[in-house]
Design an enzyme around this catalytic site. Structure first.
Site, PDB file in Angstrom:
ATOM      1  CG  HIS A 181      20.407  20.161  19.961  1.00  0.00           C
ATOM      2  ND1 HIS A 181      21.713  19.759  20.067  1.00  0.00           N
ATOM      3  CD2 HIS A 181      19.654  19.183  20.539  1.00  0.00           C
ATOM      4  CE1 HIS A 181      21.763  18.566  20.670  1.00  0.00           C
ATOM      5  NE2 HIS A 181      20.521  18.221  20.973  1.00  0.00           N
ATOM      6  CB  SER A 308      18.982  52.735  16.149  1.00  0.00           C
ATOM      7  OG  SER A 308      19.593  53.147  14.945  1.00  0.00           O
ATOM      8  CE  LYS A 314      18.163  48.124  15.728  1.00  0.00           C
ATOM      9  NZ  LYS A 314      18.716  46.882  15.265  1.00  0.00           N
ATOM     10  CD  GLU A 321      22.709  44.028  22.349  1.00  0.00           C
ATOM     11  OE1 GLU A 321      23.316  43.824  21.295  1.00  0.00           O
ATOM     12  OE2 GLU A 321      21.944  44.990  22.515  1.00  0.00           O
ATOM     13  CE1 TYR A 348      53.209  41.947  48.262  1.00  0.00           C
ATOM     14  CE2 TYR A 348      55.432  42.775  47.916  1.00  0.00           C
ATOM     15  CZ  TYR A 348      54.073  42.899  47.745  1.00  0.00           C
ATOM     16  OH  TYR A 348      53.563  43.963  47.060  1.00  0.00           O
TER      17      TYR A 348
HETATM   18  N1  ARG Z   1      51.378  48.269  47.617  1.00  0.00           N
HETATM   19  C1  ARG Z   1      51.903  46.979  47.934  1.00  0.00           C
HETATM   20  C2  ARG Z   1      51.007  45.877  47.378  1.00  0.00           C
HETATM   21  O1  ARG Z   1      49.944  46.172  47.006  1.00  0.00           O
HETATM   22  C3  ARG Z   1      52.018  46.838  49.397  1.00  0.00           C
HETATM   23  C4  ARG Z   1      53.056  45.862  49.846  1.00  0.00           C
HETATM   24  C5  ARG Z   1      54.375  46.354  49.486  1.00  0.00           C
HETATM   25  N2  ARG Z   1      55.406  45.564  50.075  1.00  0.00           N
HETATM   26  C6  ARG Z   1      56.671  45.668  49.673  1.00  0.00           C
HETATM   27  N3  ARG Z   1      57.517  44.919  50.256  1.00  0.00           N
HETATM   28  N4  ARG Z   1      57.028  46.498  48.731  1.00  0.00           N
HETATM   29  O2  ARG Z   1      51.354  44.711  47.318  1.00  0.00           O
END
Ligand code: ARG
Length: 500
Positions: A181, A308, A314, A321, A348
């Site tokens: 504490h 400072s 200082k 920090e 993706y």
């Molecule tokens: N520059 C893209 C990324 O970083 C690469 C992959 C792009 N793929 C796509 N189907 N547009 O994810």
């Protein structure tokens, strides 16, 4: 009534292979499908080349491994492979020399390198992308790049631990108040205190190494999302890229949808980094406190402090920090990345391009911080003399004085009474009275006369003064992991062996 569909128009012209000029302009018109070029704003918004170009080495390594496999599988010819190798070698040289012309129009590192390759070696360059997509390419690149960075971070973590062990060893017998504490609790060895951080950084290293095993798996071969119709040998590519486990078994992502889409490896790396920064931040907080005039426990070398502009007296602990502040930034990156993933359907999505800047900044921040802390704590080794310059200077007197102030040996007095047969709760009560009296007389427990102490409990004898001293208290805590100097020495030996 639906009118009769008009007959399909015949193509007016046969599609021609893309010229270099067309390839350069690819992002303006991806294919005949697009009726207008991308706007400049959208181009800038979607491009990543100005930050993802740092993946170039991984991108080339991935392409070489992919091309080597395509040739081994007779998907491209030996001549194509050698053209690709020659072209990529030249691109490597250009990037290293700083003469490579990165183009925003070509969106990202992958398209920039591929376009240049085609410019250099013609059709072989265009064949490189057979059975591959940027989706599995980028996932592979980020993993390869991160693996290398993890290895550098692991080295830096060892350096920092060594620095702390060095300073711990010089301060095994130096006593400072241990706090709970932020109130003086019990005397501890400064060496012991520093070794607490060694434990934290050792776990950080362990954690990051466990993450490495999951980073080091191959997405390539997943293609856009579903795999590919070419007879790829993914295991061969994994082996070429060193994506193998501790036993040397190739590590290949086993589901194409997962391989191209998940960034959990980046998230868990950032989580491990955030935790490491939190440990650095705790240490920073202590350094800042210890350096303040009210504590006066330590000094750090001038090159890690700033003055400072208005107060000439200082010396500010800017480095600790800032490290404390930068911890917020890395924790923020963790939040950013984990939120980026949330709600993404398979597979993706372009969202994933946003993984790079937080990941890169996490790596940069963590590496810089670890490097600077190792040097700030242990000082810099002079390569010729082997001596250390800078580092932490300890004010032994100030630490011990502070430990004497807060009745830090009260528990020792209670333990003493327990050894003399008093139940612990009664001993606790007797000592509370003794502390109250000492406060009233503005003296330490050890400064109360024996007769006064005996007034609190008759079992107290003159051997009590052994336990009331700071050193007596320290040496008494001789359990495994305790602060007794013998224990601290044992821990130092263990760490030295581990870090050798
Ligand atoms: N520059 C893209 C990324 O970083 C690469 C992959 C792009 N793929 C796509 N189907 N547009 O994810």
């Amino acid at each position: 009534m639906i009118p009769d569909a008009s007959p399909l128009p015949l193509p007016i012209t046969q599609p021609k292979p893309m010229s270099q000029n067309q390839l350069d302009k690819k992002s303006q018109a991806w294919s005949a499908l697009f009726s207008e070029p991308m706007s400049d704003l959208v181009k800038r918004y979607t491009a990543s080349v100005f930050f993802d170009q740092r993946l170039w080495q991984a991108d080339i390594a991935g392409s070489l491994a992919h091309a080597d496999m395509l040739a081994a599988q007779a998907i491209i010819s030996a001549q194509d492979l050698s053209d690709i190798q020659r072209g990529l070698a030249q691109i490597r040289a250009e990037i290293e020399a700083g003469t490579f012309d990165w183009k925003l129009d070509l969106e990202d590192v992958h398209l920039n390198i591929e376009a240049r390759l085609t410019q250099l070696v013609g059709d072989a360059g265009k064949r490189l992308h057979t059975g591959r997509s940027r989706n599995d390419q980028v996932a592979t690149d980020v993993r390869l790049w991160l693996r290398g960075e993890i290895d550098l971070i692991a080295d830096l973590l060892r350096e920092l631990q060594r620095a702390l062990v060095d300073v711990a060893e010089q301060n095994v017998d130096v006593i400072l108040p241990g706090f709970t504490h932020l109130q003086v609790a019990q005397p501890v060895s400064f060496g012991h205190h520093l070794l607490a951080y060694v434990e934290m950084f050792a776990r950080d290293a362990e954690r990051i190494n466990e993450v490495r095993a999951r980073v080091n798996r191959l997405p390539l071969g997943a293609a856009a999302l579903a795999g590919t119709s070419y007879p790829l040998d993914r295991v061969r590519v994994a082996r070429t890229l060193g994506m193998v486990d501790a036993q040397g078994t190739p590590q290949v992502c086993q589901n194409s949808l997962d391989a191209v889409s998940d960034r959990d490896f980046a998230i868990e790396f950032t989580a491990a980094s955030a935790l490491c920064m939190v440990h650095i931040s705790r240490l920073s907080e202590e350094l800042v406190l210890w350096m303040s005039q009210n504590f006066g426990f330590i000094k750090i070398a001038d090159r890690f402090t700033t003055g400072s502009s208005i107060m000439p007296q200082k010396k500010n602990p800017d480095v600790p920090e800032l490290a404390r502040g930068k911890t917020g930034r890395v924790v923020g990156h963790l939040m950013g990345l984990i939120t980026l993933m949330k709600g993404q359907p398979l597979a993706y999505n372009k969202d994933n391009q946003e993984d790079k800047e937080p990941l890169f900044d996490t790596v940069d921040t963590l590496k810089d911080t670890l490097r600077i802390f190792a040097e700030m704590i242990a000082g810099q080794t002079n390569p010729t003399t082997g001596g250390r310059a800078g580092g932490i200077t300890v004010n032994v007197q100030a630490m011990e004085q502070a430990a004497l102030k807060g009745y830090a040996t009260a528990t020792d007095l209670a333990d003493y009474l327990v050894r003399k047969g008093l139940p612990f709760r009664d001993a606790h009560e007797a000592v509370a009275h003794a502390v109250k009296a000492a406060i009233a007389h503005q003296v330490d427990l050890s400064e109360l006369p024996l007769a006064v102490l005996q007034g609190f409990n008759a079992r107290i004898d003159k051997d009590v003064f052994d336990v009331l001293s700071l050193r007596g208290s320290l040496h008494a805590r001789n359990t495994l992991g305790g602060t007794a100097p013998a224990q601290v020495q044992a821990q130092i030996a263990r760490h030295r062996a581990r870090l050798a």
